[in-house]
Write a protein that holds these residues in place. Sequence first.
Motif, PDB file in Angstrom:
ATOM      1  N   LEU A 112      91.279 112.804  69.770  1.00  0.00           N
ATOM      2  CA  LEU A 112      91.195 112.433  71.043  1.00  0.00           C
ATOM      3  C   LEU A 112      92.138 113.097  72.100  1.00  0.00           C
ATOM      4  CD1 LEU A 112      93.129 109.295  69.713  1.00  0.00           C
ATOM      5  CD2 LEU A 112      91.086 109.102  71.476  1.00  0.00           C
ATOM      6  N   ARG A 113      92.997 114.936  71.587  1.00  0.00           N
ATOM      7  CA  ARG A 113      92.975 115.667  72.572  1.00  0.00           C
ATOM      8  C   ARG A 113      91.946 115.776  73.603  1.00  0.00           C
ATOM      9  NH1 ARG A 113      96.119 118.258  68.130  1.00  0.00           N
ATOM     10  NH2 ARG A 113      97.848 116.446  67.643  1.00  0.00           N
ATOM     11  N   ARG A 114      90.961 116.467  72.984  1.00  0.00           N
ATOM     12  CA  ARG A 114      89.203 116.496  73.843  1.00  0.00           C
ATOM     13  C   ARG A 114      89.022 115.660  75.011  1.00  0.00           C
ATOM     14  NH1 ARG A 114      86.704 120.685  70.983  1.00  0.00           N
ATOM     15  NH2 ARG A 114      87.219 120.524  69.193  1.00  0.00           N
ATOM     16  N   LYS A 115      88.782 116.454  76.258  1.00  0.00           N
ATOM     17  CA  LYS A 115      88.492 116.629  77.601  1.00  0.00           C
ATOM     18  C   LYS A 115      86.747 115.360  77.226  1.00  0.00           C
ATOM     19  CE  LYS A 115      91.914 119.002  79.253  1.00  0.00           C
ATOM     20  NZ  LYS A 115      92.227 119.946  80.448  1.00  0.00           N
ATOM     21  N   LYS A 116      85.903 115.680  76.131  1.00  0.00           N
ATOM     22  CA  LYS A 116      84.908 115.189  75.810  1.00  0.00           C
ATOM     23  C   LYS A 116      84.333 113.387  75.710  1.00  0.00           C
ATOM     24  CE  LYS A 116      82.757 118.277  73.399  1.00  0.00           C
ATOM     25  NZ  LYS A 116      81.191 119.509  72.816  1.00  0.00           N
ATOM     26  N   HIS A 117      84.020 113.114  75.431  1.00  0.00           N
ATOM     27  CA  HIS A 117      83.530 111.558  74.932  1.00  0.00           C
ATOM     28  C   HIS A 117      83.503 112.135  73.334  1.00  0.00           C
ATOM     29  CE1 HIS A 117      83.044 107.353  72.982  1.00  0.00           C
ATOM     30  NE2 HIS A 117      82.339 107.949  73.307  1.00  0.00           N
ATOM     31  N   LEU A 118      83.668 111.461  72.144  1.00  0.00           N
ATOM     32  CA  LEU A 118      83.115 112.172  70.829  1.00  0.00           C
ATOM     33  C   LEU A 118      82.921 110.827  70.499  1.00  0.00           C
ATOM     34  CD1 LEU A 118      85.803 114.685  69.887  1.00  0.00           C
ATOM     35  CD2 LEU A 118      83.261 115.094  70.605  1.00  0.00           C
ATOM     36  N   ASP A 119      82.131 110.824  69.631  1.00  0.00           N
ATOM     37  CA  ASP A 119      81.749 109.658  68.428  1.00  0.00           C
ATOM     38  C   ASP A 119      82.973 109.448  67.588  1.00  0.00           C
ATOM     39  OD1 ASP A 119      80.852 107.642  66.883  1.00  0.00           O
ATOM     40  OD2 ASP A 119      78.844 108.495  66.739  1.00  0.00           O
ATOM     41  N   LEU A 120      84.096 108.754  67.742  1.00  0.00           N
ATOM     42  CA  LEU A 120      85.563 108.403  66.866  1.00  0.00           C
ATOM     43  C   LEU A 120      85.389 107.730  66.465  1.00  0.00           C
ATOM     44  CD1 LEU A 120      87.438 107.681  69.622  1.00  0.00           C
ATOM     45  CD2 LEU A 120      87.357 110.285  68.311  1.00  0.00           C
ATOM     46  N   GLU A 121      83.960 106.448  66.203  1.00  0.00           N
ATOM     47  CA  GLU A 121      84.261 105.577  64.556  1.00  0.00           C
ATOM     48  C   GLU A 121      83.073 106.765  63.625  1.00  0.00           C
ATOM     49  OE1 GLU A 121      81.146 102.573  65.397  1.00  0.00           O
ATOM     50  OE2 GLU A 121      82.854 101.995  66.554  1.00  0.00           O
ATOM     51  N   SER A 122      81.741 107.512  63.835  1.00  0.00           N
ATOM     52  CA  SER A 122      81.728 108.062  63.205  1.00  0.00           C
ATOM     53  C   SER A 122      82.763 108.815  62.633  1.00  0.00           C
ATOM     54  CB  SER A 122      80.363 109.552  63.618  1.00  0.00           C
ATOM     55  OG  SER A 122      78.979 108.313  64.203  1.00  0.00           O
ATOM     56  N   ILE A 123      83.208 110.295  63.376  1.00  0.00           N
ATOM     57  CA  ILE A 123      84.325 111.490  62.988  1.00  0.00           C
ATOM     58  C   ILE A 123      85.058 109.782  62.075  1.00  0.00           C
ATOM     59  CG2 ILE A 123      86.100 111.880  63.469  1.00  0.00           C
ATOM     60  CD1 ILE A 123      84.169 112.995  66.419  1.00  0.00           C
ATOM     61  N   LEU A 124      85.269 108.840  61.746  1.00  0.00           N
ATOM     62  CA  LEU A 124      86.673 108.365  61.374  1.00  0.00           C
ATOM     63  C   LEU A 124      85.799 108.134  59.277  1.00  0.00           C
ATOM     64  CD1 LEU A 124      88.673 106.515  60.908  1.00  0.00           C
ATOM     65  CD2 LEU A 124      87.799 104.907  61.417  1.00  0.00           C
ATOM     66  N   ILE A 125      84.476 107.286  60.052  1.00  0.00           N
ATOM     67  CA  ILE A 125      83.841 107.079  58.335  1.00  0.00           C
ATOM     68  C   ILE A 125      83.809 108.878  58.040  1.00  0.00           C
ATOM     69  CG2 ILE A 125      81.572 106.156  57.636  1.00  0.00           C
ATOM     70  CD1 ILE A 125      81.856 103.906  60.140  1.00  0.00           C
ATOM     71  N   ALA A 126      83.677 109.475  58.469  1.00  0.00           N
ATOM     72  CA  ALA A 126      82.633 110.565  57.740  1.00  0.00           C
ATOM     73  C   ALA A 126      84.228 111.816  57.194  1.00  0.00           C
ATOM     74  CB  ALA A 126      82.215 111.407  59.020  1.00  0.00           C
ATOM     75  N   SER A 127      85.278 111.218  57.881  1.00  0.00           N
ATOM     76  CA  SER A 127      86.750 112.038  57.423  1.00  0.00           C
ATOM     77  C   SER A 127      86.932 111.575  55.877  1.00  0.00           C
ATOM     78  CB  SER A 127      87.464 112.258  58.546  1.00  0.00           C
ATOM     79  OG  SER A 127      87.669 112.258  59.659  1.00  0.00           O
ATOM     80  N   ILE A 128      86.762 110.001  55.719  1.00  0.00           N
ATOM     81  CA  ILE A 128      87.142 109.422  54.545  1.00  0.00           C
ATOM     82  C   ILE A 128      86.709 109.786  54.031  1.00  0.00           C
ATOM     83  CG2 ILE A 128      87.819 106.575  53.931  1.00  0.00           C
ATOM     84  CD1 ILE A 128      88.246 105.843  56.578  1.00  0.00           C
ATOM     85  N   LEU A 129      84.788 109.623  53.990  1.00  0.00           N
ATOM     86  CA  LEU A 129      83.999 110.062  53.030  1.00  0.00           C
ATOM     87  C   LEU A 129      83.972 111.122  52.644  1.00  0.00           C
ATOM     88  CD1 LEU A 129      81.604 107.232  54.140  1.00  0.00           C
ATOM     89  CD2 LEU A 129      83.064 107.008  52.223  1.00  0.00           C
ATOM     90  N   HIS A 130      84.254 112.091  53.272  1.00  0.00           N
ATOM     91  CA  HIS A 130      83.950 113.388  53.372  1.00  0.00           C
ATOM     92  C   HIS A 130      83.984 114.444  51.694  1.00  0.00           C
ATOM     93  CE1 HIS A 130      88.212 115.297  53.767  1.00  0.00           C
ATOM     94  NE2 HIS A 130      88.022 115.588  53.496  1.00  0.00           N
ATOM     95  N   ASP A 131      84.843 113.757  51.021  1.00  0.00           N
ATOM     96  CA  ASP A 131      85.357 113.926  49.744  1.00  0.00           C
ATOM     97  C   ASP A 131      84.961 112.927  48.481  1.00  0.00           C
ATOM     98  OD1 ASP A 131      85.898 116.608  49.859  1.00  0.00           O
ATOM     99  OD2 ASP A 131      87.804 116.334  50.030  1.00  0.00           O
ATOM    100  N   TYR A 132      83.838 111.540  48.943  1.00  0.00           N
ATOM    101  CA  TYR A 132      83.754 111.015  47.860  1.00  0.00           C
ATOM    102  C   TYR A 132      82.649 111.208  47.135  1.00  0.00           C
ATOM    103  CZ  TYR A 132      82.295 105.906  46.938  1.00  0.00           C
ATOM    104  OH  TYR A 132      81.873 104.395  46.279  1.00  0.00           O
ATOM    105  N   TYR A 133      82.700 112.683  46.133  1.00  0.00           N
ATOM    106  CA  TYR A 133      82.233 112.756  45.051  1.00  0.00           C
ATOM    107  C   TYR A 133      82.427 112.387  43.695  1.00  0.00           C
ATOM    108  CZ  TYR A 133      86.205 116.567  45.133  1.00  0.00           C
ATOM    109  OH  TYR A 133      87.480 116.860  44.594  1.00  0.00           O
ATOM    110  N   LEU A 134      83.974 111.625  43.569  1.00  0.00           N
ATOM    111  CA  LEU A 134      83.945 110.836  42.405  1.00  0.00           C
ATOM    112  C   LEU A 134      83.737 111.562  40.641  1.00  0.00           C
ATOM    113  CD1 LEU A 134      82.572 107.666  43.573  1.00  0.00           C
ATOM    114  CD2 LEU A 134      84.624 108.335  44.497  1.00  0.00           C
ATOM    115  N   TYR A 135      83.892 113.029  40.963  1.00  0.00           N
ATOM    116  CA  TYR A 135      84.164 113.630  39.817  1.00  0.00           C
ATOM    117  C   TYR A 135      85.449 114.453  39.718  1.00  0.00           C
ATOM    118  CZ  TYR A 135      81.881 117.080  42.059  1.00  0.00           C
ATOM    119  OH  TYR A 135      81.291 118.308  42.759  1.00  0.00           O
ATOM    120  N   ASP A 136      86.012 114.458  38.886  1.00  0.00           N
ATOM    121  CA  ASP A 136      87.344 115.808  38.717  1.00  0.00           C
ATOM    122  C   ASP A 136      86.256 117.361  38.554  1.00  0.00           C
ATOM    123  OD1 ASP A 136      89.237 117.739  38.383  1.00  0.00           O
ATOM    124  OD2 ASP A 136      90.392 116.188  37.461  1.00  0.00           O
TER     125      ASP A 136
END
Length: 123
Positions: free
Chosen positions: A54-78
């Motif tokens: 949101l601090r950026r002056k250009k338009h970004l795909d916020l939905e994709s950023i949000l979803i990817a952020s939530i799923l970026h460590d969705y590897y499910l093992y220790d």
Amino acid sequence: MKLSLEEKERLESIYKSYLNNEKILKMKEVSMHRGSNTYLHSFRVAKLAIKRALRRKKHLDLESILIASILHDYYLYDWRKDKSKKKHHAKNHPFIASTNAKRDFDISDKVCKIIEEHMWPFN
């Protein structure tokens, strides 16, 4: 960048839909940095990523950023306990997370790419 009320509500709806998802809740069982888990870590990253976008002056795909952020460590093992994954975890986990996310959620190719590249330049 200023969000409209509709955009804000859409992002909150997406965030909440993942927050209590039974597959995402499994991330609470996966250890992360400093006594945390991948669930807490990923939702913190999501909030931070949206704030920075949101601090950026250009338009970004916020939905994709949000979803990817939530799923970026969705590897499910220790990786600390599974010796076969420990050596190359940092390099490989983005691809494992992306594969798991594609399997369990209806995500775009853009979201997959963001997940896969989140450890750049390491991977």
